[in-house]
Design a protein around this motif. Structure first.
Motif, mmCIF file in Angstrom:
data_model
loop_
_atom_site.group_PDB
_atom_site.id
_atom_site.type_symbol
_atom_site.label_atom_id
_atom_site.label_comp_id
_atom_site.label_asym_id
_atom_site.label_seq_id
_atom_site.Cartn_x
_atom_site.Cartn_y
_atom_site.Cartn_z
ATOM 1 N N ARG A 157 1.769 6.108 -7.451
ATOM 2 C CA ARG A 157 0.718 7.016 -7.906
ATOM 3 C C ARG A 157 1.194 8.465 -7.886
ATOM 4 O O ARG A 157 0.888 9.247 -8.793
ATOM 5 C CB ARG A 157 -0.528 6.852 -7.029
ATOM 6 C CG ARG A 157 -1.254 5.524 -7.210
ATOM 7 C CD ARG A 157 -2.580 5.522 -6.486
ATOM 8 N NE ARG A 157 -3.236 4.227 -6.581
ATOM 9 C CZ ARG A 157 -3.376 3.377 -5.554
ATOM 10 N NH1 ARG A 157 -2.903 3.700 -4.357
ATOM 11 N NH2 ARG A 157 -3.988 2.220 -5.718
ATOM 12 N N GLN A 158 1.932 8.829 -6.843
ATOM 13 C CA GLN A 158 2.455 10.189 -6.761
ATOM 14 C C GLN A 158 3.425 10.482 -7.900
ATOM 15 O O GLN A 158 3.407 11.577 -8.489
ATOM 16 C CB GLN A 158 3.143 10.396 -5.413
ATOM 17 C CG GLN A 158 2.196 10.388 -4.225
ATOM 18 C CD GLN A 158 2.932 10.378 -2.900
ATOM 19 O OE1 GLN A 158 4.162 10.461 -2.854
ATOM 20 N NE2 GLN A 158 2.181 10.262 -1.810
ATOM 21 N N ASN B 283 1.133 3.833 -3.306
ATOM 22 C CA ASN B 283 0.847 5.263 -3.169
ATOM 23 C C ASN B 283 2.014 6.100 -3.707
ATOM 24 O O ASN B 283 1.805 7.145 -4.338
ATOM 25 C CB ASN B 283 0.583 5.626 -1.708
ATOM 26 C CG ASN B 283 -0.786 5.165 -1.247
ATOM 27 O OD1 ASN B 283 -1.689 4.969 -2.056
ATOM 28 N ND2 ASN B 283 -0.940 4.977 0.051
ATOM 29 N N ARG C 275 0.825 -1.203 0.000
ATOM 30 C CA ARG C 275 0.000 0.000 0.000
ATOM 31 C C ARG C 275 0.866 1.264 0.000
ATOM 32 O O ARG C 275 0.579 2.233 -0.715
ATOM 33 C CB ARG C 275 -0.923 -0.022 1.219
ATOM 34 C CG ARG C 275 -1.985 1.051 1.214
ATOM 35 C CD ARG C 275 -3.024 0.822 2.295
ATOM 36 N NE ARG C 275 -2.414 0.802 3.630
ATOM 37 C CZ ARG C 275 -2.333 -0.275 4.401
ATOM 38 N NH1 ARG C 275 -2.797 -1.440 3.979
ATOM 39 N NH2 ARG C 275 -1.787 -0.198 5.607
#
Length: 275
Positions: free
Chosen positions: A89-90, A86, A82
């Motif tokens: 994604r950033q 993330n 997770r």
């Protein structure tokens, strides 16, 4: 099970030139449920086996969407996955904001590999206990990458990670030459056959424990999506049509009994000695 003088810190090499904490992190990936990835000239797909902690619990999430053109399947610690997803994604969002374009897949994978490598070199950190299969598509076509906690990443035609993944690799190695020309339905069927090889003897693939991730043109059994060809995850009833297309697994023949074997004596019989 694992005890060694040099395994208390990930910055200390053993006399054999090994980093034991990194090797233990790779073992954590092997404890996770299996994930399989394949690619053809037009598609890249992921298939994952979901686990449930009990009858009352839901099945764990095995796939994450990173961007329209990138998705991942995980094996290992979901909490570490997770955090890394993330971060990915950033990175992808920053590329779109600054350059108004999707981030190249190989650069995105290299960015998490660099992030993981820091944890193998700096004191006071532990390596991530999760491995990824990353699929994506760019101007050069579909791609499949593997990322490991050691900070290494490689591109593959087909790959599997997680528990009993070697059985899936054996299937993929036998059939990988035909993957390039496969359509989506045949590619998923090959992936399901490989994923089935990782199951225990009394388990079967079903709509509850199977996830399929796809990048590429729409298949025969899919509804139109926007934007076309973007990453999507199929679960539940959407997977059933592909499970029904699988060929039945060949059962190993039962070993033949020896024709001249003498019957075992019962409890009330004496053993007869031959003269």
């Amino acid at each position: 099970m694992f005890r060694n003088t040099y395994d208390s810190d990930n910055t200390v090499f053993s006399p054999q030139g090994r980093l034991h904490q990194v090797e233990y992190a790779l073992e954590a990936v092997k404890q996770g449920s299996a994930a399989v990835g394949l690619r053809s000239k037009t598609h890249a797909i992921l298939l994952a086996l979901k686990r449930s902690t009990g009858e009352l619990a839901s099945y764990q999430q095995k796939m994450f969407r990173i961007d329209d053109h990138v998705g991942i399947a995980i094996a290992g610690l979901t909490s570490d996955a997770r955090v890394l997803s993330n971060f990915m994604r950033q990175q992808a969002m920053g590329e779109r904001m600054m350059f108004n374009r999707p981030m190249p897949v190989n650069r995105l994978v290299s960015s998490i590999a660099d992030k993981a490598q820091v944890n193998t070199q700096e004191y006071g950190r532990r390596p991530y206990g999760v491995g990824f299969l990353v699929i994506g598509q760019d101007q050069s076509g579909p791609h499949l990458f593997e990322f490991s906690p050691s900070g290494n990443s490689y591109e593959y035609y087909a790959m599997s990670i997680g528990a009993r993944s070697q059985s899936a690799k054996t299937y993929l190695e036998k059939h990988y030459e035909s993957f390039a020309d496969c359509d989506l339905e045949d590619l998923i069927r090959h992936g399901l056959h490989a994923l089935r090889e990782t199951l225990q003897q009394d388990k079967e693939l079903n709509v509850n424990n199977t996830s399929v991730g796809i990048i590429g043109p729409m298949g025969q059994h899919e509804k139109p999506i926007s934007p076309p060809g973007s990453f999507r995850i199929l679960e539940g009833d959407k997977v059933e049509v592909y499970l029904e297309s699988m060929e039945k697994k060949e059962e190993a023949p039962a070993p033949a009994s020896a024709p001249d074997a003498a019957p075992a004596p019962t409890a009330d019989e004496d053993v007869q000695m031959s003269g």
